[in-house]
Design a protein around this motif. Sequence first.
Motif, short mmCIF file in Angstrom:
data_model
loop_
_atom_site.label_atom_id
_atom_site.label_comp_id
_atom_site.label_asym_id
_atom_site.label_seq_id
_atom_site.Cartn_x
_atom_site.Cartn_y
_atom_site.Cartn_z
N VAL A 118 0.98 -1.22 0.11
CA VAL A 118 0.02 0.10 0.17
C VAL A 118 0.88 1.22 0.01
O VAL A 118 2.11 1.20 0.40
N THR A 119 0.31 2.18 -0.42
CA THR A 119 0.83 3.54 -0.45
C THR A 119 0.05 4.80 0.23
O THR A 119 -1.13 4.48 0.14
N PHE A 120 0.75 5.66 0.72
CA PHE A 120 0.00 6.68 1.40
C PHE A 120 0.19 8.07 0.98
O PHE A 120 1.46 8.36 1.03
N ALA A 121 -0.77 8.73 0.33
CA ALA A 121 -0.49 9.86 -0.38
C ALA A 121 0.13 10.96 0.46
O ALA A 121 0.93 11.97 0.16
N ASP A 122 -0.37 11.20 1.70
CA ASP A 122 0.35 12.08 2.72
C ASP A 122 1.67 11.88 2.91
O ASP A 122 2.40 12.82 3.11
N ARG A 123 1.76 10.67 3.18
CA ARG A 123 3.56 10.38 3.41
C ARG A 123 4.33 10.47 2.14
O ARG A 123 5.46 11.27 2.48
N ILE A 124 3.93 10.14 1.05
CA ILE A 124 4.59 10.42 -0.33
C ILE A 124 5.00 11.85 -0.44
O ILE A 124 5.99 12.50 -0.60
N ALA A 125 3.89 12.86 -0.04
CA ALA A 125 3.87 14.45 -0.10
C ALA A 125 5.01 14.70 1.03
O ALA A 125 5.68 15.63 0.65
N ASP A 161 1.63 17.23 10.14
CA ASP A 161 0.86 15.90 9.75
C ASP A 161 -0.33 16.41 8.82
O ASP A 161 -0.96 15.58 8.38
N ASP A 162 -0.72 17.65 8.84
CA ASP A 162 -1.65 18.06 8.02
C ASP A 162 -1.36 19.30 7.62
O ASP A 162 -0.81 20.25 8.44
N TRP A 163 -1.71 19.79 6.60
CA TRP A 163 -1.22 21.04 6.04
C TRP A 163 -2.36 21.50 4.80
O TRP A 163 -3.11 20.66 4.40
N PRO A 164 -2.49 22.75 4.58
CA PRO A 164 -3.45 23.36 3.52
C PRO A 164 -2.74 23.25 2.09
O PRO A 164 -1.51 23.09 2.03
N GLY A 165 -3.46 22.96 0.95
CA GLY A 165 -2.99 23.03 -0.16
C GLY A 165 -2.36 21.56 -0.51
O GLY A 165 -2.47 20.61 0.22
N ASP A 171 3.60 -0.82 3.96
CA ASP A 171 3.81 0.41 3.28
C ASP A 171 5.03 0.66 2.36
O ASP A 171 6.07 0.82 2.98
N VAL A 172 4.84 0.88 1.20
CA VAL A 172 5.91 1.12 0.20
C VAL A 172 5.78 2.62 -0.34
O VAL A 172 6.41 2.95 -1.36
N SER A 173 5.26 3.41 0.30
CA SER A 173 5.52 4.86 -0.08
C SER A 173 6.60 5.72 -0.32
O SER A 173 6.75 6.00 -1.17
N PRO A 174 7.78 4.89 0.47
CA PRO A 174 9.11 5.50 0.09
C PRO A 174 9.40 5.22 -1.27
O PRO A 174 10.33 5.87 -1.99
N SER A 175 9.06 4.27 -1.96
CA SER A 175 9.47 3.61 -3.38
C SER A 175 8.77 4.65 -4.31
O SER A 175 9.59 5.05 -5.21
N VAL A 176 7.81 5.05 -3.86
CA VAL A 176 7.02 6.29 -4.83
C VAL A 176 7.85 7.50 -4.55
O VAL A 176 8.05 8.41 -5.47
N ALA A 177 8.17 8.02 -3.31
CA ALA A 177 8.68 9.31 -2.92
C ALA A 177 10.09 9.37 -3.37
O ALA A 177 10.64 10.47 -3.59
#
Length: 310
Positions: free
Chosen positions: A132-139, A261-265, A163-169
């Motif tokens: 799985v990947t997580f958009a917020d972690r990738i960002a 952990d949370d941001w606008p935009g 979690d394989v989000s680092p492979s995308v980032a």
Amino acid sequence: MRKALAEYESFLSGWQDANEPLANDDHATPAEPDVTMQEVTQESGVAITNDVLERYHAASDAVTRYIQRARDQTDSDWSEVVAATEPVRKATLAVHTAGYGSHPETGERDYLLPAELCLARRLSMNAGSSPVTFADRIAQYGAVANRFGIDADVVYHPGSGHDVSPSVAFPEAEVTYVDVDVAAMDDLAAAGYAARLADATAYTVDGGADVIILRNAGLVEEAIVERNLQAGSWVLANDHLESARHVVGMDGIDLVGVVPDDWPGDTPRIKTADLDPSHIESEGNRSPQSGPSDWAGSPLDLYVFRESIR
């Protein structure tokens, strides 16, 4: 702990459905099941499994207390801490893999026992999941790489689960995933990721890592960083399981940024000025009035550390 594991292994050896292939006889007639005996066996198996889990948690708590005493000392030798806890960590790895293996007929890797009897399934945080990947972690990771100009060749993500989000980032990097969750590592490896079933506390990345990601891991972070981080390289950690506060206490490791952990935009804003490491220890003190760009030491913020260039 070892005695309980031996009892569990003895139970497994007698569980024919999990360990022995069916007889290759087209004319074989299965015997009528003895329901009473099945129920007794099931109840006995659950009792043994629960006993192993109780011992597992007791041993984990004892190791945690020992490691905390090491953290309270001024100069701890983390190689000695790792060596002293090795027997328990080996037993822990055995518990996490008990009841998982290759199916005797198909050869497929999977849980081999009913859920209530299978330690590997009961301890897994990701049972039945795929990578799985997580958009917020990738960002967050992408924002850190852009802000600090990180061009990583090797990224290490211990305690990753699925979690394989680092492979995308970090698409150009070699990303290594290490966990005691046997199903998670099997799933990642089958999908082509560099996944290793191992105790991350004692694992060594060949040549060291440019980036170490410690997210919701609850590991011996000091030993991991000390063994694997290359000079001048980076650690990204949140504090949900106190990883960030353990890293910030290390000599030669500097806090250089905080990603909320949370941001606008679309892109998080990274705080790099007026950083106070003591804020990490004030877990969960973000006030309701604080906006998403204000930093108040949330345990879900991502803290950016850099090893002092030697």
